[in-house]
Each structure stands twice: as structure tokens, then as C-alpha cells.
Design a protein around this motif. Sequence first.
Motif, PDB file in Angstrom:
ATOM      1  N   ASN A 160       0.738   4.061  -2.747  1.00 31.71           N
ATOM      2  CA  ASN A 160       0.545   5.570  -2.487  1.00 31.71           C
ATOM      3  C   ASN A 160       1.568   6.433  -3.113  1.00 31.71           C
ATOM      4  O   ASN A 160       1.578   7.476  -3.667  1.00 31.71           O
ATOM      5  CB  ASN A 160       0.660   5.876  -0.826  1.00 31.71           C
ATOM      6  CG  ASN A 160      -0.663   5.236  -0.265  1.00 31.71           C
ATOM      7  OD1 ASN A 160      -1.756   4.899  -0.762  1.00 31.71           O
ATOM      8  ND2 ASN A 160      -0.562   4.924   1.090  1.00 31.71           N
ATOM      9  N   TYR A 193      -2.030  -2.105  -5.050  1.00 29.26           N
ATOM     10  CA  TYR A 193      -3.090  -2.312  -4.168  1.00 29.26           C
ATOM     11  C   TYR A 193      -3.903  -3.626  -4.127  1.00 29.26           C
ATOM     12  O   TYR A 193      -4.635  -3.989  -3.281  1.00 29.26           O
ATOM     13  CB  TYR A 193      -4.319  -1.051  -4.437  1.00 29.26           C
ATOM     14  CG  TYR A 193      -3.599   0.274  -4.072  1.00 29.26           C
ATOM     15  CD1 TYR A 193      -2.884   0.593  -2.951  1.00 29.26           C
ATOM     16  CD2 TYR A 193      -4.075   1.388  -4.708  1.00 29.26           C
ATOM     17  CE1 TYR A 193      -2.524   1.785  -2.639  1.00 29.26           C
ATOM     18  CE2 TYR A 193      -3.491   2.801  -4.554  1.00 29.26           C
ATOM     19  CZ  TYR A 193      -2.785   2.881  -3.314  1.00 29.26           C
ATOM     20  OH  TYR A 193      -2.427   4.112  -3.086  1.00 29.26           O
ATOM     21  N   ILE A 225      -7.875  -0.744   1.898  1.00 29.07           N
ATOM     22  CA  ILE A 225      -7.267  -0.984   0.458  1.00 29.07           C
ATOM     23  C   ILE A 225      -8.477  -0.889  -0.523  1.00 29.07           C
ATOM     24  O   ILE A 225      -8.301  -0.299  -1.635  1.00 29.07           O
ATOM     25  CB  ILE A 225      -7.008  -2.721   0.434  1.00 29.07           C
ATOM     26  CG1 ILE A 225      -5.768  -2.655   1.442  1.00 29.07           C
ATOM     27  CG2 ILE A 225      -6.636  -3.039  -1.160  1.00 29.07           C
ATOM     28  CD1 ILE A 225      -5.231  -4.301   1.763  1.00 29.07           C
ATOM     29  N   CYS A 284       0.967  -1.145   0.025  1.00 29.25           N
ATOM     30  CA  CYS A 284       0.140  -0.055   0.078  1.00 29.25           C
ATOM     31  C   CYS A 284       0.844   1.132  -0.007  1.00 29.25           C
ATOM     32  O   CYS A 284       0.591   2.353  -0.709  1.00 29.25           O
ATOM     33  CB  CYS A 284      -1.000   0.121   1.139  1.00 29.25           C
ATOM     34  SG  CYS A 284      -2.217  -1.167   0.874  1.00 29.25           S
ATOM     35  N   ALA A 327      -8.577   2.774  -1.425  1.00 31.15           N
ATOM     36  CA  ALA A 327      -7.396   3.179  -2.298  1.00 31.15           C
ATOM     37  C   ALA A 327      -7.790   2.868  -3.626  1.00 31.15           C
ATOM     38  O   ALA A 327      -7.591   3.762  -4.444  1.00 31.15           O
ATOM     39  CB  ALA A 327      -6.003   2.798  -1.576  1.00 31.15           C
TER      40      ALA A 327
END
Length: 138
Positions: free
Chosen positions: A19, A34, A54, A15, A57
Amino acid sequence: MELNDKVYNQIVQLCDIGNALIEKGQVDKAIESYTEALDLVPLPKNEWETSTWIYTALGDSYFYNGNYELAKSHLYNALNCPDGASNPFILLRLGESLFECGELDKAKEYLLRAYMLEGYKLFFDEDDKYFQLIMDMI
């Protein structure tokens, strides 16, 4: 329930990579990261806190890619994970995705719920069209 440390650390690392890729504008690669993280979450995925962020995202990434149907799908999943239904950002982004899919009644519902939890500040950096949809209801 808690994930074992090794799996949790792998998820966090993937993750974090996602990002960082988002910040570089590499949304497709972030989605891959992800998705790889989500694959590590045991079934049923909606029972794990990690799935909440998750799925969020993923939904956010697909939203920015303009794939509103996939954004909506992942955000509905996030909504059904721990603390998802009370997360203003999930409600906002789901409402925006529904708006873009032409599902205006549902969009109003989720945008209004987001507003009730967080107020106008949540909408401050968003396109005005989303707040305008619920202005007459406030």
C-alpha cells in the motif's frame, strides 16, 4: 478459518508495504509485495478472507498499470473469495477491467451490480465512460 498469528502478521506487513509503495507510485514493487503476501496464504486460497483483499489489491494494481487481463484475472479470484461477490469495489474494478478488455456485456453486468450495491458515489472518481455504459439500464 483463521491463519496463525505469525503468518497473518507477515501478510499484513507485506500488504502495508504494498500500500505504501502504491502511494509512492511504485506499482510494480507493490505487486511484488502483494504477490509475496498471497504466497503465504494456504491452499485453497479462495477460502481465506485475506485472499479477498490481496487479490483485490493485485487486481487494482494491475488495472492502474494498464494490464487489464491480469487485473481481470485477480479480480475474478477476489470475487470468489469470502465476501467478494458482495464487495462493490471488486465489482466496479472488475467491470472496468472487462470494459478495457472489450467485454462490454460482462462489464455492464458487473458495473450494474456495483451500482446497485453502492450507487453513483462509487463511480464519482472514476472515468465517466464506465457509468455511461450502464446509464440506460438504471
